[in-house]
Design a protein around this motif. Structure first.
Motif, PDB file in Angstrom:
ATOM      1  N   MET A 141       1.023  -1.156  -0.196  1.00 53.88           N
ATOM      2  CA  MET A 141      -0.136   0.019   0.075  1.00 53.88           C
ATOM      3  C   MET A 141       0.724   1.232   0.157  1.00 53.88           C
ATOM      4  O   MET A 141       1.877   1.184   0.678  1.00 53.88           O
ATOM      5  N   GLY A 176      -2.961   5.152   1.836  1.00 51.31           N
ATOM      6  CA  GLY A 176      -4.219   4.672   2.466  1.00 51.31           C
ATOM      7  C   GLY A 176      -3.891   4.622   3.918  1.00 51.31           C
ATOM      8  O   GLY A 176      -2.936   5.042   4.448  1.00 51.31           O
ATOM      9  N   ARG A 208      -6.795   5.054  -1.723  1.00 51.28           N
ATOM     10  CA  ARG A 208      -5.929   4.116  -1.512  1.00 51.28           C
ATOM     11  C   ARG A 208      -5.190   3.583  -2.833  1.00 51.28           C
ATOM     12  O   ARG A 208      -6.059   3.439  -3.886  1.00 51.28           O
TER      13      ARG A 208
END
Length: 109
Positions: free
Chosen positions: A20, A23, A34
């Protein structure tokens, strides 16, 4: 719901990684966006799976993808594709790694 793990190649656990970027758990904390990155190593097949919501991906290296029962498609670098939550997603990679960036939906909770 049926299990689709048997459709992944045996080397999938060691040949696939997600991270990620933006996010709730990303390098840049965000509750509004995200964005992640996914890497599929050479000669690795991802399991067939469904997405919970529509997702959008930018391909930064070639990869073969299939959505639903459509034919396998080789997506070129720079291709943008959308995964609909009602379709199965399948991806496989040949001789080089497959990188893709994804814009993922925020959780509704």
């Amino acid at each position: 719901m049926p299990c689709y793990a048997q459709t992944a190649s045996d080397n999938f656990p060691m040949g696939h990684v997600n991270a990620m970027i933006y996010g709730p758990t990303g390098l840049v904390l965000s509750e509004k966006l995200r964005v992640g990155v996914s890497l599929l190593a050479p000669f690795v097949r991802h399991s067939d799976h469904r997405h919970r919501a529509k997702e959008m991906y930018l391909v930064v290296s070639e990869g073969e993808f299939r959505q639903g029962e459509s034919e396998w498609v080789l997506l070129a670098i720079g291709a943008l594709y959308i995964i609909h939550h009602t379709s199965f997603m399948r991806c496989v990679k040949g001789r080089s790694p497959c990188w893709r960036f994804g814009r993922l939906p925020m959780s509704s909770s």
